[in-house]
Structures are given as structure tokens and as C-alpha cells.
Design a protein around this motif. Structure first.
Motif, PDB file in Angstrom:
ATOM      1  N   GLY A 155     -42.839   4.585  -4.924  1.00 56.92           N
ATOM      2  CA  GLY A 155     -42.071   3.350  -4.851  1.00 56.92           C
ATOM      3  C   GLY A 155     -40.627   3.551  -5.248  1.00 56.92           C
ATOM      4  N   ARG A 156     -40.413   4.270  -6.329  1.00 53.27           N
ATOM      5  CA  ARG A 156     -39.060   4.519  -6.834  1.00 53.27           C
ATOM      6  C   ARG A 156     -38.238   5.298  -5.811  1.00 53.27           C
ATOM      7  N   SER A 157     -38.846   6.323  -5.239  1.00 50.18           N
ATOM      8  CA  SER A 157     -38.143   7.164  -4.267  1.00 50.18           C
ATOM      9  C   SER A 157     -37.902   6.419  -2.964  1.00 50.18           C
ATOM     10  N   TYR A 158     -38.902   5.650  -2.514  1.00 49.83           N
ATOM     11  CA  TYR A 158     -38.812   5.008  -1.197  1.00 49.83           C
ATOM     12  C   TYR A 158     -37.728   3.938  -1.156  1.00 49.83           C
ATOM     13  N   ILE A 159     -37.660   3.102  -2.188  1.00 46.78           N
ATOM     14  CA  ILE A 159     -36.658   2.029  -2.118  1.00 46.78           C
ATOM     15  C   ILE A 159     -35.245   2.567  -2.300  1.00 46.78           C
ATOM     16  N   ARG A 160     -35.102   3.726  -2.909  1.00 48.79           N
ATOM     17  CA  ARG A 160     -33.763   4.298  -3.060  1.00 48.79           C
ATOM     18  C   ARG A 160     -33.275   4.930  -1.769  1.00 48.79           C
ATOM     19  N   GLN A 161     -34.209   5.181  -0.836  1.00 42.32           N
ATOM     20  CA  GLN A 161     -33.850   5.782   0.448  1.00 42.32           C
ATOM     21  C   GLN A 161     -33.837   4.778   1.596  1.00 42.32           C
TER      22      GLN A 161
ATOM     23  N   VAL B  99     -41.263  -8.217 -10.565  1.00 39.43           N
ATOM     24  CA  VAL B  99     -39.890  -8.353 -10.054  1.00 39.43           C
ATOM     25  C   VAL B  99     -39.816  -7.829  -8.624  1.00 39.43           C
ATOM     26  N   MET B 100     -38.725  -8.181  -7.946  1.00 36.36           N
ATOM     27  CA  MET B 100     -38.430  -7.638  -6.618  1.00 36.36           C
ATOM     28  C   MET B 100     -37.341  -6.590  -6.794  1.00 36.36           C
ATOM     29  N   ALA B 101     -37.716  -5.342  -6.680  1.00 38.03           N
ATOM     30  CA  ALA B 101     -36.770  -4.246  -6.912  1.00 38.03           C
ATOM     31  C   ALA B 101     -36.260  -3.677  -5.588  1.00 38.03           C
ATOM     32  N   VAL B 102     -34.956  -3.341  -5.579  1.00 40.52           N
ATOM     33  CA  VAL B 102     -34.323  -2.777  -4.381  1.00 40.52           C
ATOM     34  C   VAL B 102     -33.303  -1.718  -4.822  1.00 40.52           C
ATOM     35  N   ARG B 103     -32.761  -1.009  -3.863  1.00 41.24           N
ATOM     36  CA  ARG B 103     -31.724  -0.009  -4.170  1.00 41.24           C
ATOM     37  C   ARG B 103     -30.402  -0.709  -4.471  1.00 41.24           C
ATOM     38  N   PRO B 104     -29.548  -0.126  -5.280  1.00 43.11           N
ATOM     39  CA  PRO B 104     -28.196  -0.669  -5.470  1.00 43.11           C
ATOM     40  C   PRO B 104     -27.473  -0.722  -4.119  1.00 43.11           C
ATOM     41  N   GLY B 105     -26.781  -1.792  -3.853  1.00 45.69           N
ATOM     42  CA  GLY B 105     -26.086  -1.932  -2.574  1.00 45.69           C
ATOM     43  C   GLY B 105     -26.951  -2.519  -1.484  1.00 45.69           C
ATOM     44  N   HIS B 106     -28.142  -2.935  -1.798  1.00 46.37           N
ATOM     45  CA  HIS B 106     -29.034  -3.545  -0.804  1.00 46.37           C
ATOM     46  C   HIS B 106     -28.371  -4.800  -0.221  1.00 46.37           C
ATOM     47  N   PRO B 107     -28.523  -5.044   1.088  1.00 46.00           N
ATOM     48  CA  PRO B 107     -27.873  -6.203   1.722  1.00 46.00           C
ATOM     49  C   PRO B 107     -28.192  -7.545   1.053  1.00 46.00           C
ATOM     50  N   LEU B 108     -29.408  -7.697   0.524  1.00 46.81           N
ATOM     51  CA  LEU B 108     -29.785  -8.978  -0.068  1.00 46.81           C
ATOM     52  C   LEU B 108     -29.068  -9.252  -1.390  1.00 46.81           C
ATOM     53  N   LEU B 109     -28.530  -8.231  -2.016  1.00 52.03           N
ATOM     54  CA  LEU B 109     -27.826  -8.418  -3.285  1.00 52.03           C
ATOM     55  C   LEU B 109     -26.486  -9.121  -3.102  1.00 52.03           C
ATOM     56  N   SER B 110     -25.951  -9.067  -1.891  1.00 49.86           N
ATOM     57  CA  SER B 110     -24.643  -9.673  -1.628  1.00 49.86           C
ATOM     58  C   SER B 110     -24.754 -11.083  -1.046  1.00 49.86           C
ATOM     59  N   VAL B 111     -25.984 -11.569  -0.855  1.00 47.47           N
ATOM     60  CA  VAL B 111     -26.181 -12.920  -0.324  1.00 47.47           C
ATOM     61  C   VAL B 111     -25.845 -13.938  -1.411  1.00 47.47           C
TER      62      VAL B 111
ATOM     63  N   GLY C  73     -28.850   1.718 -13.789  1.00 47.36           N
ATOM     64  CA  GLY C  73     -28.170   1.415 -12.541  1.00 47.36           C
ATOM     65  C   GLY C  73     -28.748   2.109 -11.327  1.00 47.36           C
ATOM     66  N   LEU C  74     -29.961   2.650 -11.452  1.00 46.78           N
ATOM     67  CA  LEU C  74     -30.587   3.361 -10.341  1.00 46.78           C
ATOM     68  C   LEU C  74     -31.346   2.413  -9.415  1.00 46.78           C
ATOM     69  N   ILE C  75     -31.740   1.271  -9.939  1.00 47.01           N
ATOM     70  CA  ILE C  75     -32.476   0.258  -9.194  1.00 47.01           C
ATOM     71  C   ILE C  75     -31.898  -1.101  -9.568  1.00 47.01           C
TER      72      ILE C  75
END
Length: 305
Positions: A235-241, A173-185, A260-262
Motif C-alpha cells: 500500500g505504501r509503495s503503490y500510492i507513492r507511485q 483515513v484516506m491516504a494519497v501521495r503528496p501532490g495528488h490531484p485531490l489535495l488541490s481541490v 511528508g511521505l504520505i
């Protein structure tokens, strides 16, 4: 009983094993803390004693010859048996020890429940869980340093002397932080990840080729500031920051997504689906404790189907 050629010494077998396992004379020398010429000389001596080449030296990457592949299998078995014999002669472990090699996806999704099922009866069983890249875990399996490996099925070339039992299928999967800009596309497509940092599996990981193939098929040819890692904690820490995109097996982040963390980018990743299961040695019958653990894993894995 046929006598083993007295010219073959333990150093020959260990040197051959390390070079074959690491596919490198240099890395084998570093592991054994001896010089590279000494390793090369030892391998040459062994080949002369056996009367056959063990390695194909015509290719860019050091590979085993067909004869070398057969000898590699029996060398692994012999070294494992010798180690077990030494342990038994010295009294062995006072308590039962189950040694499990597990890829990160299994460590996060399957193992916690399976280990709890196995140990909740207070049997006194000690469990040792070792994680790492697939090649590393398979090398430990061949030498008997783990009793079994749980993860994605390895490449066919790496399965000599090993067997695989399928448990379930898993995708990347492609995992990102909640609120990532690509999630609203509104109409997301894979090419949109190119401007972002990408966390990729390392070249020796099973899923690396699948990820590269999928990205290529989707027209993604350039990755910005690519970071290679097999560390779930990083990975978990980096994408959340950051706004980085993490290419990772679904099982690693499944619980984080539930909590809801990722978040996952909305893309069909079916091309990266692959089998997850047990890898064991064909020349060994699982002991009672190992069989009990495997059954616990089967019960937990059945819920993932």
C-alpha cells in the motif's frame, strides 16, 4: 478424576478446531493436508460421540452451534495446554519467548517504542511479533501460539472466551501521495474518489465494514479497479507511485504523514473510529513477562490519546 471418553482422539479435536477456526471444511482439509471427506467423517464421528451437533449446516456459511461454541473454547484451551506440556517435557525454550500478535496499525505505531522499552534493560527476552488479519491472530491466541493480540476490538461473535482492554481510539483515513490531484481541490467531498483506484482492506479485516459503511453514507457506490490488501509495504509503495487512494488505519501511516511521505485527504472519518487494545484469553493469567510488555504498551499508547 473423571475419565475422558476414550473414543475421542486427538485427530477429532484438531479437525474440529481447524474447521471451526477457518469456517470451512475445504480450507481445513488443505491446512491439514488430508482429504475433505476425511475431515467431514471425523467431524461427524465427534458429533456422534458428543451427542450434539457442533456446526449449524442450515446457513450459507458454516457456523458453530451454541454447543459448538462452548466446545470450541475448551478445545482451544486443551490443545494449547497439550502443546505447552510437550514443550516442557522436551526441555522447553532456553530463553524466555514473548509471542505477540499485532495488527499492522499497532506494528507501525506502538510496537517499536514498546519493544524498545521492554528490551533496553538487556533481560535476554526474545520477542516474536506476528502480524496478519484479526481472525488469524485470534485463532493463534486461542491455541496459545501468541500470548496476546494488540489491535482493534473484534466483532462480538469472535470474542467468545476472550477479553478486551481498551488503550486508545483510532480512525481510518484516506491516504494519497503528496501532490495528488485531490489535495488541490477547494471543496473536497468523498464522491471525488470514485474515478481513482481504491486500496481497500480485505473482507476479513476489522475495518472493512466500517469503510464500506462510511463510503455508502457519503454516496460512494462505485469503486474503480478496487484492490484488496492488508500489506502495508504494498500500500505504501503503490500510492507513492500512482494516484490511488488507500483506505487504511491512521496508525499505519502516521509516521509517513509526519515525514511528508504520505498525505491525507481532508475528510471527516469519525464514523470509522474504533477502540484499539489488548485481546487476551479469559482462562489465562498473563505471565510476568507478558504483564511487563503490556505495561510498556500502555505507556506508549497513552501518548496516542
Amino acid at each position: 478424576m473423571r475419565i475422558i471418553n476414550p473414543r475421542i482422539k486427538l485427530r477429532h479435536l484438531v479437525s474440529f478446531w481447524e474447521v471451526a477456526r477457518l469456517r470451512s471444511v475445504v480450507n481445513a482439509a488443505d491446512t491439514m493436508n488430508i482429504s475433505q471427506p476425511a475431515v467431514s467423517k471425523t467431524i461427524k464421528e465427534l458429533e456422534e460421540i458428543l451427542g450434539n451437533d457442533l456446526f449449524d449446516r442450515t446457513r450459507r456459511r458454516l457456523t458453530l452451534t451454541p454447543f459448538g461454541e462452548v466446545f470450541f473454547r475448551y478445545t482451544a484451551t486443551s490443545l494449547s495446554a497439550l502443546r505447552q506440556g510437550i514443550d516442557a517435557a522436551q526441555g522447553g525454550e532456553q530463553r524466555l519467548l514473548l509471542k505477540i500478535g499485532a495488527l499492522p496499525t499497532v506494528s507501525a505505531l506502538i510496537l517499536p517504542d514498546a519493544v524498545r522499552k521492554l528490551t533496553e534493560g538487556g533481560s535476554g527476552l526474545r520477542t516474536r511479533i506476528i502480524t496478519g488479519p484479526n481472525d488469524y491472530l485470534l485463532s493463534l491466541l486461542r491455541t496459545g501460539d501468541v500470548d496476546l493480540v494488540i489491535g482493534r476490538m473484534a466483532r462480538p461473535d469472535d470474542m467468545l472466551g476472550l477479553s478486551f482492554e481498551h488503550l486508545y481510539f483510532e480512525r481510518v483515513v484516506m491516504a494519497v501521495r503528496p501532490g495528488h490531484p485531490l489535495l488541490s481541490v477547494e471543496e473536497f467531498h468523498p464522491g471525488m474518489v470514485e474515478p481513482y483506484q481504491i486500496l481497500m482492506p480485505t473482507p476479513d479485516s476489522v475495518i472493512r465494514g466500517l469503510v464500506e459503511q462510511m463510503l455508502l453514507a457519503q454516496g460512494v457506490t462505485e469503486l474503480r479497479d478496487e484492490i484488496e490488501t492488508v500489506s502495508n509495504a504494498f500500500g505504501r509503495s503503490y500510492i507513492r507511485q500512482t494516484d490511488a487512494v488507500w483506505m487504511i488505519s491512521q496508525g499505519v501511516v502516521a509516521r509517513d504523514v509526519e515525514e511528508g511521505l504520505i498525505a491525507l485527504l481532508p475528510i471527516d472519518m469519525s464514523d470509522t473510529i474504533g477502540p484499539v487494545g489488548f485481546t487476551t484469553r479469559t482462562d489465562q493469567v498473563p505471565e510476568v513477562t507478558t504483564s511487563g510488555f503490556m505495561q510498556a504498551v500502555r505507556e506508549v499508547a497513552a501518548l496516542q490519546r
